[in-house]
Structures are given as C-alpha cells and as structure tokens.
Write a protein that holds these residues in place. Sequence first.
Motif, mmCIF file in Angstrom:
data_model
loop_
_atom_site.group_PDB
_atom_site.id
_atom_site.type_symbol
_atom_site.label_atom_id
_atom_site.label_comp_id
_atom_site.label_asym_id
_atom_site.label_seq_id
_atom_site.Cartn_x
_atom_site.Cartn_y
_atom_site.Cartn_z
ATOM 1 N N MET A 122 -10.645 1.306 -3.330
ATOM 2 C CA MET A 122 -10.845 -0.122 -3.513
ATOM 3 C C MET A 122 -11.288 -0.802 -2.223
ATOM 4 N N VAL A 123 -10.675 -0.419 -1.105
ATOM 5 C CA VAL A 123 -11.012 -1.076 0.151
ATOM 6 C C VAL A 123 -12.483 -0.873 0.507
ATOM 7 N N THR A 124 -13.071 0.204 0.028
ATOM 8 C CA THR A 124 -14.493 0.443 0.292
ATOM 9 C C THR A 124 -15.354 -0.650 -0.321
ATOM 10 N N THR A 125 -14.959 -1.146 -1.498
ATOM 11 C CA THR A 125 -15.748 -2.200 -2.131
ATOM 12 C C THR A 125 -15.725 -3.463 -1.273
ATOM 13 N N ALA A 126 -14.570 -3.747 -0.654
ATOM 14 C CA ALA A 126 -14.485 -4.918 0.223
ATOM 15 C C ALA A 126 -15.332 -4.719 1.474
ATOM 16 N N GLU A 127 -15.314 -3.521 2.016
ATOM 17 C CA GLU A 127 -16.126 -3.243 3.195
ATOM 18 C C GLU A 127 -17.620 -3.371 2.880
ATOM 19 N N ASN A 128 -18.011 -2.887 1.704
ATOM 20 C CA ASN A 128 -19.426 -2.975 1.332
ATOM 21 C C ASN A 128 -19.885 -4.426 1.228
ATOM 22 N N GLN A 158 -5.752 -8.145 3.021
ATOM 23 C CA GLN A 158 -5.724 -7.718 1.621
ATOM 24 C C GLN A 158 -4.315 -7.895 1.057
ATOM 25 N N THR A 159 -4.214 -7.841 -0.256
ATOM 26 C CA THR A 159 -2.949 -8.094 -0.929
ATOM 27 C C THR A 159 -2.048 -6.859 -0.908
ATOM 28 N N HIS A 160 -0.874 -6.986 -1.530
ATOM 29 C CA HIS A 160 0.076 -5.883 -1.605
ATOM 30 C C HIS A 160 0.521 -5.682 -3.049
ATOM 31 N N PRO A 161 0.918 -4.473 -3.431
ATOM 32 C CA PRO A 161 1.363 -4.219 -4.810
ATOM 33 C C PRO A 161 2.681 -4.925 -5.088
ATOM 34 N N ALA A 162 2.876 -5.297 -6.359
ATOM 35 C CA ALA A 162 4.078 -6.057 -6.724
ATOM 36 C C ALA A 162 4.453 -5.774 -8.174
ATOM 37 N N ASP A 163 5.582 -6.338 -8.598
ATOM 38 C CA ASP A 163 6.079 -6.219 -9.972
ATOM 39 C C ASP A 163 6.362 -7.616 -10.515
ATOM 40 N N ASN A 182 -9.070 -21.607 -8.414
ATOM 41 C CA ASN A 182 -8.109 -20.571 -8.064
ATOM 42 C C ASN A 182 -8.758 -19.218 -8.259
ATOM 43 N N SER A 183 -8.343 -18.263 -7.452
ATOM 44 C CA SER A 183 -8.965 -16.942 -7.543
ATOM 45 C C SER A 183 -7.929 -15.842 -7.426
ATOM 46 N N HIS A 184 -8.240 -14.719 -8.047
ATOM 47 C CA HIS A 184 -7.536 -13.484 -7.719
ATOM 48 C C HIS A 184 -8.320 -12.874 -6.575
ATOM 49 N N ASN A 185 -7.696 -12.840 -5.413
ATOM 50 C CA ASN A 185 -8.380 -12.414 -4.193
ATOM 51 C C ASN A 185 -7.637 -11.256 -3.538
ATOM 52 N N PRO A 186 -7.799 -10.051 -4.050
ATOM 53 C CA PRO A 186 -7.135 -8.924 -3.417
ATOM 54 C C PRO A 186 -7.599 -8.709 -1.985
ATOM 55 N N PHE A 187 -8.771 -9.258 -1.683
ATOM 56 C CA PHE A 187 -9.304 -9.220 -0.320
ATOM 57 C C PHE A 187 -9.740 -10.626 0.066
ATOM 58 N N ALA A 188 -9.523 -11.003 1.313
ATOM 59 C CA ALA A 188 -9.985 -12.312 1.786
ATOM 60 C C ALA A 188 -11.486 -12.444 1.623
ATOM 61 N N CYS A 227 -1.854 -17.725 -3.975
ATOM 62 C CA CYS A 227 -2.814 -16.789 -4.576
ATOM 63 C C CYS A 227 -2.304 -15.374 -4.384
ATOM 64 N N SER A 228 -2.970 -14.441 -5.036
ATOM 65 C CA SER A 228 -2.520 -13.048 -4.988
ATOM 66 C C SER A 228 -2.641 -12.439 -3.599
ATOM 67 N N LEU A 229 -3.525 -12.958 -2.769
ATOM 68 C CA LEU A 229 -3.623 -12.473 -1.395
ATOM 69 C C LEU A 229 -2.283 -12.619 -0.682
ATOM 70 N N ILE A 230 -1.518 -13.643 -1.067
ATOM 71 C CA ILE A 230 -0.236 -13.928 -0.419
ATOM 72 C C ILE A 230 0.940 -13.417 -1.231
ATOM 73 N N TRP A 231 1.011 -13.776 -2.526
ATOM 74 C CA TRP A 231 2.216 -13.420 -3.273
ATOM 75 C C TRP A 231 2.168 -12.065 -3.965
ATOM 76 N N GLY A 232 1.099 -11.325 -3.791
ATOM 77 C CA GLY A 232 1.085 -9.954 -4.263
ATOM 78 C C GLY A 232 0.353 -9.755 -5.571
#
Length: 402
Positions: free
Chosen positions: A158-164, A251-256, A321-327, A349-354
Amino acid sequence: MTYAAEIPYRCYWSTPFAKWQGSLRDLHSIRLAAHVSRQRLAELKIDPRQFDLAVLGFTTPQKHCFYGAPWYAGLVGAENAGGPTLSQACATGVRAVLTGAQEIRSGMSQMALITTCDRTSNGPHVVYQSPPGPGGTVVCEDPVWDNMQCDPLGGHAMVTTAENVAKKYGVSTQEQHDIVLRRGEQYAAALASDRAFQRGYMTLGMEIPSPDFRKTVGVLDGDEGVMKSTAEGLARLKPVVAGGSVTYGGQTHPADGNVSIVLASPERARELSRDPAIRITLEGFGLARAPLAFMPEAPVPAARRALANAGVDIRDIAVVNSHNPFAVNDIVFARETGFDVMAMNNYGCSLIWGHPNAPTGMRSIIEMIEELVLRGGGIGLFTGCAAGDTAMAAVIRVTGSR
C-alpha cells in the motif's frame, strides 16, 4: 439527484476506535457491533423490529460471518430484516450506505440499519488448498497484513501507491508532515469541552464486554492509540521506503471498531429524528478507479462523479471529509479541486484516529453531518480511497441546525 432515503438526525453511532491489539482485540467484530447497536437502539427508543432491511459491511473474516447481515440483524433483535453483506475494502462504508439508499428508493425498504465493523487485531490465519502444490501443500494468508503488503495485481505494498502519487505530484515529506500537524489540531477540536463534538455520535464511556459478552471487563473513554505528533518528532522520522517521502508519521494505523447509520424514507426519518427540524438527505455518490498502484489519486475522480451525480460543484461544498490513510491523499485532492487542504477534516480523520477498514468512511460521514449541523446546514462531500486503486464518494445535504 436526491435519493429517496434520509438519515434521521442523530440516529447513528460509532464506538471509539481502538488501536491494533488494544481494548477490542479479543471481541468478535460482528457480535460486538450487534451488542453496541442493541444498546444504542434502546437508548433511542427505536424498536429494532421496525427495520425491514439490514446491510452489513466488513473486510476481515470472523467465525460464522457466512451468515452475515441476517445473523447480525437477529442479534440486534431485528428478526424481520434481511439483506446483503458487503465488502469493498476501505470503501465499504459508502457502498453500504448507497446500497441501503437504493433499496429504499426502489420501494423494497422503508427503514434500514446500516452497519460496518472490523477487527484488524488478532485476525484469522487462513489456509487454502493448493492442489498443484508438491505433496498437497497448502497456501496460507493473514488477510490483514498480507494484503496490506501485496496487491495481487502488481505485487506492491500500500505504501508504494502513496510513494508513486507523491512522486508524480512532487509532494515532499515536509508537506505531508504539515498536514499531519494540522489534522492533529483539528482532532483536538473534537475533544474540546469534554469531547462535546464526539458525544453527539460516539458511545463514550463504552463498557467493554468479555469475549463471551456476559460481563464488562473495562471501559473505553475515547479513541485508543492516537499519537500526538510534534514537528520535532516528525522531523526525526525517515521514509518507510528508502529514497521515498512517506514516513510512518504520514500514514494511518490499524484499528478496531464499528459504526452504524439508520436510513429511512423521508416520512419515517422525520418520525425518528432527534430534531425533526434537521433534515439529512443523500444527494449523490461516485465510484472511480486510478491507474494501478496510484490509489491516493482515486478520491479525486470519485468526488467529481459524486458532485456531478448530485448536480453541484466543489464551490457549493461547505465541508469536505476524507479517508486519508496517507497525508498525500489530502494534498493531491486539494491541488486537483482547489479546496483548501487545511480546511478539510475539521474534527478528525482516519489519518489521526486510525483505520479499522470497513467502518472508517462511515464514521467520517457522521462527523461531516455533525459539522454541517453546527454550521447551520449546507452540503458536504466525503471521499476516500480503497484497495485496488478505487475510491467512493458521497454528497450529503443538511438542512436546519440545532
């Protein structure tokens, strides 16, 4: 277009999001979602037997998940409700809302319970048969971690997509960190005055049940695992990928957790609303797909399609509002649309709360609604990317204020 389905004001709820391997790590996500929904419906004095549709969304398999939405509805007490079980990676929340809206629009439903839930912690270890394998050896998969590390179409993480995307748009590490700091400030606004903003929709002081749901073993007072970033701390981080620009801080972090929304016909929505003067209508939806391995780009065309479907322009939008797993996601969206990047995601946002996958976007939609109500009404846009370089977006109008 305007969909013939509305969201009754404050007939929605979310658990706090708990960090990976945190307070919710041992709880079956579907059973927990039903446990929370049953309690919340009782507080709202909504008889679950009124629901004629249940839509359940999740991404990580749990025991008995084959029975999906009907099982969840039965646990809630909505024995009359059946419906689909959906999985569209991080876009599951928008897809679930759209599915419920389409059912109501078609006349097949009058009142729907839409729920998304996931537990990234302690996920299953799946064993698949591999007949061609030597000696009948098997193939194994950890659905959460293995899929974050490998898109089967391209073999990339996934991080590769952000780098691209960062490379394509010339986004620096510092730009990303500036967004992280701003999003942290905005999340802090949701915590002000004893979490006044979050108390409008979140189950705070949430009693954590035991795995057998027979007793309470703890209390969750808010989101768990939120990191408070500083400029100095972020500056010390190196990119995850050598030569890249995306750090762990960007980037965000996994959560439940789990999130639910009630959808209903306009007449029923007015009856259920906590304030009948406030009307929440669904105006448009959009789906888009970016080129392979460019996932953070996809929210832009998805948003444009949702705006076109709603018959409005980005200049008409009061809240984004956005789902932003990456800034990177927000930076690219702002560059492409002209919306002020610092004015997006004003309460979190998900960047902060997971990111618990399926529930992520739905929580952001609820926060967008709550902000629009505080503003006295207006039109909001939610957009967010998902695995497979896709994205979904939704346009929602709020009329009236508290």
